[in-house]
Scaffold this active site. Structure first.
Site, PDB file in Angstrom:
ATOM      1  N   GLY A 234       0.778  -1.229   0.000  1.00 55.60           N
ATOM      2  CA  GLY A 234       0.000   0.000   0.000  1.00 55.60           C
ATOM      3  C   GLY A 234       0.808   1.276   0.000  1.00 55.60           C
ATOM      4  O   GLY A 234       0.319   2.320   0.455  1.00 55.60           O
TER       5      GLY A 234
ATOM      6  N   THR B 264       1.590   3.235  -2.501  1.00 53.34           N
ATOM      7  CA  THR B 264       0.966   4.271  -3.327  1.00 53.34           C
ATOM      8  C   THR B 264      -0.271   4.832  -2.654  1.00 53.34           C
ATOM      9  O   THR B 264      -0.508   6.052  -2.670  1.00 53.34           O
ATOM     10  CB  THR B 264       0.612   3.719  -4.719  1.00 53.34           C
ATOM     11  OG1 THR B 264       1.800   3.218  -5.347  1.00 53.34           O
ATOM     12  CG2 THR B 264       0.011   4.808  -5.595  1.00 53.34           C
TER      13      THR B 264
ATOM     14  N   LYS C  56       7.790   9.317  -8.163  1.00 55.06           N
ATOM     15  CA  LYS C  56       8.088   7.892  -8.263  1.00 55.06           C
ATOM     16  C   LYS C  56       9.374   7.794  -9.077  1.00 55.06           C
ATOM     17  O   LYS C  56       9.343   7.759 -10.313  1.00 55.06           O
ATOM     18  CB  LYS C  56       6.941   7.159  -8.963  1.00 55.06           C
ATOM     19  CG  LYS C  56       7.102   5.639  -9.015  1.00 55.06           C
ATOM     20  CD  LYS C  56       6.691   4.980  -7.736  1.00 55.06           C
ATOM     21  CE  LYS C  56       6.675   3.443  -7.888  1.00 55.06           C
ATOM     22  NZ  LYS C  56       6.291   2.767  -6.638  1.00 55.06           N
TER      23      LYS C  56
ATOM     24  N   GLU D  76       8.002   8.125  -3.437  1.00 53.87           N
ATOM     25  CA  GLU D  76       7.616   6.726  -3.221  1.00 53.87           C
ATOM     26  C   GLU D  76       8.645   5.792  -3.826  1.00 53.87           C
ATOM     27  O   GLU D  76       8.893   5.810  -5.036  1.00 53.87           O
ATOM     28  CB  GLU D  76       6.244   6.437  -3.833  1.00 53.87           C
ATOM     29  CG  GLU D  76       5.795   5.003  -3.596  1.00 53.87           C
ATOM     30  CD  GLU D  76       4.575   4.616  -4.412  1.00 53.87           C
ATOM     31  OE1 GLU D  76       4.376   3.394  -4.619  1.00 53.87           O
ATOM     32  OE2 GLU D  76       3.826   5.511  -4.845  1.00 53.87           O
ATOM     33  N   GLY D  77       9.240   4.976  -2.989  1.00 57.07           N
ATOM     34  CA  GLY D  77      10.201   3.998  -3.473  1.00 57.07           C
ATOM     35  C   GLY D  77       9.519   2.860  -4.214  1.00 57.07           C
ATOM     36  O   GLY D  77       8.293   2.724  -4.204  1.00 57.07           O
TER      37      GLY D  77
ATOM     38  N   HIS E 114      -3.961  -2.509   7.006  1.00 53.88           N
ATOM     39  CA  HIS E 114      -4.618  -3.817   7.117  1.00 53.88           C
ATOM     40  C   HIS E 114      -4.854  -4.383   5.717  1.00 53.88           C
ATOM     41  O   HIS E 114      -5.909  -4.147   5.116  1.00 53.88           O
ATOM     42  CB  HIS E 114      -5.943  -3.685   7.870  1.00 53.88           C
ATOM     43  CG  HIS E 114      -5.792  -3.344   9.314  1.00 53.88           C
ATOM     44  ND1 HIS E 114      -5.475  -2.072   9.752  1.00 53.88           N
ATOM     45  CD2 HIS E 114      -5.912  -4.101  10.430  1.00 53.88           C
ATOM     46  CE1 HIS E 114      -5.426  -2.059  11.071  1.00 53.88           C
ATOM     47  NE2 HIS E 114      -5.680  -3.271  11.508  1.00 53.88           N
TER      48      HIS E 114
END
Length: 230
Positions: A21, A23, A44, A122-123, A183
């Protein structure tokens, strides 16, 4: 880094694995940061996997980050490396005949700080995902030198993955600024016990807890932003 750059906010988002999750968290974080910063943008650095969208090959993560931004930036800055195949970046790059240059990725991130007030980077995959035969996502994170937000996908094995990733982040001299409990497995047992254990062990703020959702909407997620990010 110049004084002007140091006043800007940049955060590196990594995960305990792929599919946890990142992204979703990155886009939700952009929406949360937009309440405090006028110009927010996602980045990104390396995206592997494209599909044909409106006649153009694009990556769905990159599209989501752009949709959550409050300003437009050149595509060569917010996604410097776009690779066709949805495999590990080092394999995708080799198949595309591309060399992933960390120095170039860092230069793109620095350029984004001149265009935006807050940048969420974001990796790809997990923290140690290979970018080449000799470099990994950890090398990129270290070169960027940004505070790290760790996304933990709550499923069996997540405690080990979270502790190992935290150890790797700190071994690089980076600051783990916070973590997110996502979750991802609705049937996982003792989820709250897992969260409590990680809160005790990680000793950093739990920035968000994301309930299981079949179609999560990043705009509806609640974040407890650290003061430094506001």
């Amino acid at each position: 880094m110049t004084n002007a750059q140091s006043e800007k906010l940049s955060i590196f988002v990594t995960g305990t694995d792929t599919g946890v999750g990142k992204t979703l968290v990155s886009t939700a974080l952009l929406h949360a940061l937009a309440q405090h910063h006028g110009r927010v943008v996602g980045m990104k650095p390396v995206a592997a996997g494209t599909e044909l969208i409106d006649g153009v090959h694009a990556n769905e993560d990159v599209i989501a980050l752009r949709a959550a931004a409050t300003c437009s930036v050149p595509p060569e800055l917010d996604n410097p490396v776009l690779l066709p195949d949805p495999v590990s970046p080092h394999i995708a790059a080799a198949r595309a005949g591309v060399r992933i240059d960390i120095a170039h990725l860092v230069a793109c991130q620095r350029a984004l700080t001149e265009l935006a007030d807050a940048v969420v980077v974001e990796g790809a995959g997990g923290f140690l995902v290979p970018l080449s035969d000799t470099e990994t996502g950890a090398d990129l994170a270290q070169a960027l030198g940004l505070p790290v937000l760790l996304v933990v996908g709550l499923r069996l094995g997540c405690l080990n993955h979270a502790l190992l990733t935290t150890e790797a982040i700190r071994a690089r001299g980076l600051t783990l600024a916070g973590w997110v409990a996502n979750h991802v497995d609705a049937n996982m047992l003792a989820q709250e016990n897992n969260i409590a254990f990680l809160q005790q062990k990680l000793q950093v703020p739990l920035v968000a807890t994301i309930p299981f959702q079949c179609s999560p909407n990043p705009r509806t997620l609640s974040f407890n932003l650290p003061q430094a990010w506001q």
